[in-house]
Design a protein around this motif. Structure first.
Motif: not given
Length: 350
Positions: A309-327
């Motif tokens: 899954p690829v979701i876009v969320a968060g602020a555009a104030n730093a190039a940071i993303s998150m990896v998450f793990r579906p169960f």
């Protein structure tokens, strides 16, 4: 409950402490669910209060719309959140990974809810800065309502019917809005079968989140390699079957990828191809021995491109993303569920 004073604040505190004493809370204070409050929530939806919306057959327990309303009140929801609570419950309980004994898993997974459409603004669902953190009522209370329903409806509580070894930090508190305004791609829910511009919620159970801080390169493939490296860590691999991983991309990373010509499906395919580990890596951590067939070398760590899954969320104030793990080993369905408009909102004057 015995009342000893006419002071309304003291009475409220007594009611809250009574809920704690009965074991109805998740450790935080809950809002006492009066009959009037529950009726106000039920008035927002066209559903039979006695309708069964979930069951744990091995525990011989079922939950109803009315029980969902009680727990939504207790969670601190506003009445207008209730259609989203029910849609989120439908989305979550429809996921293969949430079937069977998932609620009692030793992993102690947490739901991740993703909200798309105008309902994000109507209810104040945070899509931007601090999207995975506290401070926003809808983001905090909608998933909490689901957690309280599992606790009070199914009776699944830690160290009792729930068997979580440690559990996921922030459990029951992960509800985010997709930042559609800064996303270069169509809403996440479109891939789940709901037209763009329609209120929708998607859900999955997840095991953890890990950030990827990549703000020092304009090389798109360097960014993708950084994301793939986190996706491919051996700790997330179950050793028996594939587990998968997903992304909450910061808007800057999404825009960087889109500017280079990558659509969402291109990103999924690139990550599937790159998220591999050698059999030697797997042997070094003792995970190849569980496989009857060791498989190719190197081994794809993701089961398929579509299950990232690829979701876009968060602020555009730093190039940071998150990896998450579906169960779990079951595949992510990719399904999104429409959110009906509150009946009371429909009846409200313009």
């Amino acid at each position: 409950m015995t009342t000893t004073t006419a002071d309304p604040l003291a009475l409220a505190r007594q009611a809250i402490e009574h809920c704690h004493a009965q074991g109805w809370t998740d450790g935080l204070p809950v809002v006492p669910a009066t009959e009037d409050a529950v009726a106000e929530f039920l008035a927002t939806v066209d559903r039979d209060p006695d309708e069964v919306i979930g069951a744990q057959s091995h525990l011989d327990r079922r939950v109803t719309v009315a029980q969902a309303a009680v727990n939504a009140v207790m969670a601190g929801c506003l009445p207008e959140y209730f259609p989203l609570v029910l849609a989120a419950w439908t989305a979550l309980t429809g996921e293969p990974a949430a079937q069977g004994g998932a609620w009692q898993s030793t992993s102690g997974p947490s739901p991740l809810l993703v909200v798309n459409g105008p309902v994000r603004h109507r209810l104040g669902v945070n899509c931007a800065g601090g999207v995975l953190g506290p401070g926003f009522r809808a983001n905090a209370t909608v998933p909490r309502a689901l957690g309280l329903l599992v606790r009070n409806g199914f009776g699944i509580r830690p160290q009792q019917l729930e068997q979580a070894t440690q559990g996921v930090p922030g459990r029951w508190q992960l509800c985010i809005g997709e930042n559609e305004e800064l996303s270069p791609w169509e809403p996440f829910s479109v891939g789940g079968g709901v037209p763009a511009g329609t209120d929708a919620v998607s859900a999955m159970l997840i095991r953890d989140c890990e950030y990827v801080d990549n703000r020092h390169t304009e090389d798109v493939e360097a960014l993708l390699r950084d994301l793939a490296d986190t996706l491919a860590r051996t700790g997330a691999y179950l050793g028996i079957k594939h587990s998968t991983g997903g992304l909450v991309l910061g808007p800057e990373h999404a825009q960087q990828l889109a500017a280079a010509g990558y659509g969402r499906a291109d990103v999924q395919q690139w990550l599937f191809d790159a998220a591999v580990r050698s059999q030697a890596d797997l042997r070094a951590v003792g995970k190849e021995s569980h496989d009857a067939e060791p498989g190719p070398d190197p081994m794809h760590m993701m089961p398929s491109p579509a299950e990232i899954p690829v979701i876009v969320a968060g602020a555009a104030n730093a190039a940071i993303s998150m990896v998450f793990r579906p169960f779990g080993w079951s595949t992510w369905s990719g399904r999104s569920v429409p959110v009906p408009v509150s009946l009371t909102a429909q009846e409200a004057p313009a």
